[in-house]
Design a protein around this motif. Structure first.
Motif, PDB file in Angstrom:
ATOM      1  N   LYS A   1       0.873  -1.174   0.000  1.00 43.84           N
ATOM      2  CA  LYS A   1       0.000   0.000   0.000  1.00 43.84           C
ATOM      3  C   LYS A   1       0.911   1.224   0.000  1.00 43.84           C
ATOM      4  CE  LYS A   1      -4.232  -1.566   0.661  1.00 43.84           C
ATOM      5  NZ  LYS A   1      -5.321  -1.310  -0.271  1.00 43.84           N
ATOM      6  N   ILE A   2       0.489   2.232  -0.716  1.00 44.94           N
ATOM      7  CA  ILE A   2       1.325   3.434  -0.818  1.00 44.94           C
ATOM      8  C   ILE A   2       0.697   4.543   0.019  1.00 44.94           C
ATOM      9  CG2 ILE A   2       2.342   5.126  -2.415  1.00 44.94           C
ATOM     10  CD1 ILE A   2       3.138   2.263  -3.119  1.00 44.94           C
ATOM     11  N   GLN A   3       1.501   5.092   0.920  1.00 43.61           N
ATOM     12  CA  GLN A   3       1.015   6.233   1.702  1.00 43.61           C
ATOM     13  C   GLN A   3       1.759   7.495   1.266  1.00 43.61           C
ATOM     14  OE1 GLN A   3       2.008   6.257   5.836  1.00 43.61           O
ATOM     15  NE2 GLN A   3       0.730   8.048   6.228  1.00 43.61           N
ATOM     16  N   PHE A   4       1.036   8.604   1.202  1.00 44.25           N
ATOM     17  CA  PHE A   4       1.675   9.896   0.956  1.00 44.25           C
ATOM     18  C   PHE A   4       1.844  10.572   2.316  1.00 44.25           C
ATOM     19  CE2 PHE A   4      -0.712   8.886  -2.932  1.00 44.25           C
ATOM     20  CZ  PHE A   4       0.373   8.748  -3.777  1.00 44.25           C
ATOM     21  N   PRO A   5       3.061  10.523   2.864  1.00 45.15           N
ATOM     22  CA  PRO A   5       3.238  10.920   4.268  1.00 45.15           C
ATOM     23  C   PRO A   5       3.500  12.403   4.461  1.00 45.15           C
ATOM     24  CG  PRO A   5       5.273  10.030   3.391  1.00 45.15           C
ATOM     25  CD  PRO A   5       4.292   9.976   2.266  1.00 45.15           C
TER      26      PRO A   5
ATOM     27  N   ALA B   1       7.063  12.180  -1.722  1.00 50.29           N
ATOM     28  CA  ALA B   1       7.563  11.102  -0.863  1.00 50.29           C
ATOM     29  C   ALA B   1       6.480  10.053  -0.722  1.00 50.29           C
ATOM     30  CB  ALA B   1       7.935  11.657   0.516  1.00 50.29           C
ATOM     31  N   ILE B   2       6.912   8.798  -0.635  1.00 49.68           N
ATOM     32  CA  ILE B   2       5.942   7.736  -0.336  1.00 49.68           C
ATOM     33  C   ILE B   2       6.509   6.816   0.743  1.00 49.68           C
ATOM     34  CG2 ILE B   2       4.734   7.695  -2.570  1.00 49.68           C
ATOM     35  CD1 ILE B   2       6.423   5.261  -3.378  1.00 49.68           C
ATOM     36  N   THR B   3       5.578   6.267   1.521  1.00 47.65           N
ATOM     37  CA  THR B   3       5.925   5.189   2.442  1.00 47.65           C
ATOM     38  C   THR B   3       5.170   3.971   1.934  1.00 47.65           C
ATOM     39  OG1 THR B   3       6.053   6.820   4.203  1.00 47.65           O
ATOM     40  CG2 THR B   3       6.020   4.527   4.886  1.00 47.65           C
ATOM     41  N   MET B   4       5.940   2.938   1.579  1.00 49.92           N
ATOM     42  CA  MET B   4       5.321   1.717   1.050  1.00 49.92           C
ATOM     43  C   MET B   4       5.176   0.739   2.215  1.00 49.92           C
ATOM     44  SD  MET B   4       7.712   1.419  -2.376  1.00 49.92           S
ATOM     45  CE  MET B   4       6.935  -0.085  -2.964  1.00 49.92           C
ATOM     46  N   ILE B   5       3.969   0.244   2.388  1.00 47.35           N
ATOM     47  CA  ILE B   5       3.680  -0.581   3.572  1.00 47.35           C
ATOM     48  C   ILE B   5       3.077  -1.900   3.107  1.00 47.35           C
ATOM     49  CG2 ILE B   5       2.352  -0.659   5.731  1.00 47.35           C
ATOM     50  CD1 ILE B   5       2.089   2.457   5.458  1.00 47.35           C
ATOM     51  N   LYS B   6       3.612  -3.030   3.583  1.00 46.02           N
ATOM     52  CA  LYS B   6       2.991  -4.312   3.230  1.00 46.02           C
ATOM     53  C   LYS B   6       1.531  -4.260   3.663  1.00 46.02           C
ATOM     54  CE  LYS B   6       6.672  -7.585   2.602  1.00 46.02           C
ATOM     55  NZ  LYS B   6       7.540  -8.622   3.177  1.00 46.02           N
ATOM     56  N   PRO B   7       0.601  -4.714   2.797  1.00 46.28           N
ATOM     57  CA  PRO B   7      -0.825  -4.499   3.054  1.00 46.28           C
ATOM     58  C   PRO B   7      -1.290  -4.902   4.455  1.00 46.28           C
ATOM     59  CG  PRO B   7      -0.515  -5.457   0.894  1.00 46.28           C
ATOM     60  CD  PRO B   7       0.848  -5.419   1.534  1.00 46.28           C
ATOM     61  N   GLU B   8      -0.716  -5.994   5.001  1.00 48.35           N
ATOM     62  CA  GLU B   8      -1.186  -6.443   6.324  1.00 48.35           C
ATOM     63  C   GLU B   8      -0.816  -5.467   7.440  1.00 48.35           C
ATOM     64  OE1 GLU B   8       1.005  -7.911   4.291  1.00 48.35           O
ATOM     65  OE2 GLU B   8       2.472  -9.168   5.355  1.00 48.35           O
ATOM     66  N   TYR B   9       0.124  -4.553   7.168  1.00 42.77           N
ATOM     67  CA  TYR B   9       0.522  -3.587   8.195  1.00 42.77           C
ATOM     68  C   TYR B   9      -0.095  -2.201   7.966  1.00 42.77           C
ATOM     69  CZ  TYR B   9       3.927  -7.245   9.023  1.00 42.77           C
ATOM     70  OH  TYR B   9       4.512  -8.449   9.272  1.00 42.77           O
ATOM     71  N   ASP B  10      -0.926  -2.089   6.976  1.00 45.13           N
ATOM     72  CA  ASP B  10      -1.538  -0.784   6.682  1.00 45.13           C
ATOM     73  C   ASP B  10      -2.748  -0.590   7.596  1.00 45.13           C
ATOM     74  OD1 ASP B  10      -2.055   1.625   5.402  1.00 45.13           O
ATOM     75  OD2 ASP B  10      -3.440   0.667   3.996  1.00 45.13           O
ATOM     76  N   ILE B  11      -2.439  -0.285   8.867  1.00 47.05           N
ATOM     77  CA  ILE B  11      -3.536  -0.236   9.848  1.00 47.05           C
ATOM     78  C   ILE B  11      -3.756   1.182  10.375  1.00 47.05           C
ATOM     79  CG2 ILE B  11      -3.296  -2.658  10.553  1.00 47.05           C
ATOM     80  CD1 ILE B  11      -1.764  -1.506  13.077  1.00 47.05           C
TER      81      ILE B  11
END
Ligand code: PMP
Length: 415
Positions: free
Chosen positions: A101-105, A274-284
């Protein structure tokens, strides 16, 4: 300097000592106000990997502006944002079998690191994060707390209560495996090590002085994370986006980080992204847990799409960087052995350092290069390492020309 840049705070760091005002840039060249041209061996500390004012990105951006494309979209879905995410998935993640999952932090690298640290702590319900000697992760308080260079933290009021430094790959020399040391610390109950939530690591420490992590060492750090229920965060802000050759610097190590931070050259054009890429199971994340006004700048999405499509649909750029990297290292090694200069050349891709051991020498050589119109910077715990970081698109001839200047500068300073 004062007359040139009277109004800017002294906190500015990079290239501050260069007594020039710059106006324009094209590819791997910068032009000063007085019309003189400078060869870029710095690439905005890795933010200009594709060179200055790339024509493809410029056209995409001008077309977008011309069509009144949305600049600031807050958290709305814009077609620029969706196109960026889909292009990133198609060109970068899918061919590598990645699912994140991509987050825009926030706009810059340090925001991506803050988000990574926060989400790791939330996922694991623990506070401690391990970081490495000479690491650099940014200038906000959380990122600074996992930055290994003490001088960067000095005076900034940083609390280290939830972070612990551990020795990086090769820190005690080639014969000692610091990943084994770390395992011992974690597994020896008398060491008093509180269980960490995560380890944050750069595969090549940029600001720390181009310290290259061994691929086997990285693999061991990953195994340690799995064995001890910690998340592995790879900070690919400076080493990523092709700087070491492949898009992600950790690809050749065969590791699969839980969280990845990417910024600098992601937008391709020097516009912040900037992006923070997070393995889907940790996108909480819950809504509102990590937001901010300038997350996801649509102009940056537009240039990033153009960069990904233009440079990453095949492996031409990577191959070229790896080919020329060997040539740069070979030439630098030659220069060093010829002059009897006590220095070490190390690095991957176009992320190469000359460790001069002494700050003064590195500084004098960089200043001498600047006199001859070559821009490069220093890094390392004592600013003792000259960074050789040309834009990835630099023509071979220009790289040779820059190396000629560097060679001459080394002779001048040592003679
Ligand atoms: N991480 C690394 C590895 C970096 O090199 C940098 C910038 N030099 C940062 C984080 C911070 O990025 P920014 O300066 O965009 O906040």
């Amino acid at each position: 300097m004062e007359t040139i840049n009277r109004l800017e705070s002294e906190v500015r760091g990079y290239v501050r000592s260069f007594p020039k005002v710059f106006s324009t840039g094209k590819a791997n060249w910068l032009t000063a106000e007085d019309g003189t041209q400078y060869l870029d061996f710095f690439s905005g500390a890795g933010a200009i990997n594709y060179g200055h004012n790339d024509d493809v990105m410029k056209k995409a951006l001008l077309d977008y502006i011309e069509s009144d494309g949305i600049t600031h979209g807050l958290d709305m879905a814009t077609d620029a944002k969706i196109r960026f995410l889909e292009t990133f998935e198609d060109v970068i993640m899918k061919p590598r079998g990645m699912d994140y999952k991509i987050q825009f932090p926030g706009p810059t690298g340090t925001n991506a690191v803050e988000a990574a640290l926060k989400i790791a702590r939330k996922v694991k319900g623990r506070d401690r994060v391990l970081f490495f000697t000479n690491a650099y992760h940014g200038m906000t308080l959380g990122a600074l707390a996992v930055t290994g260079n003490a001088s960067k933290r000095a005076g900034a009021g940083v609390c280290l209560c939830h972070s612990s430094p551990v020795p990086f790959s090769g820190y005690f020399g080639p014969d000692r495996d610091t990943a084994d040391d770390l395992r011992m610390l974690l597994e020896n109950s008398s060491s008093g090590y509180e269980k960490p939530a995560a380890i944050i690591v750069e595969t090549v420490q940029g600001e720390g002085g181009i310290n290259v992590a061994d691929f086997d060492w990285l693999k061991k750090i990953e195994t340690l994370c799995r064995d001890h229920d910690m998340l592995l965060i790879v900070d690919d802000i400076q080493a990523g986006v092709g700087r070491t050759g492949p898009f992600f610097s950790f690809e050749p190590a065969g590791i699969s980080p839980d969280i990845i931070t990417v910024s600098k050259s992601l937008s391709g054009y020097g516009t912040p992204l900037a992006i923070t890429m997070i393995k889907p199971e940790y996108d909480i994340w819950e809504p509102g847990e990590h937001n901010g006004t300038f997350r996801g700048f649509n102009h940056a999405f537009i240039t990033a799409i153009a960069a990904l499509e233009h440079y990453w649909k095949d492996d031409k750029l990577e191959k070229n960087v790896l080919r020329m990297s060997d040539r740069i290292k070979e030439r630098l090694d030659g220069i060093i052995s010829q002059t009897g200069f006590k220095a070490e050349v190390r690095g991957r891709g176009f992320f190469i350092g000359i460790d001069c051991e002494q700050h003064e020498l590195a500084d004098e050589i960089a200043a001498e290069c600047f006199k001859h119109h070559l821009i490069l910077e220093t890094a390392g715990a004592d600013d003792n390492v000259i960074k050789v970081m040309p834009p990835l698109i630099s023509p071979d001839d220009d790289i040779e020309k820059g190396l000629d200047t560097l060679e001459q500068a080394i002779h001048t300073v040592l003679d």
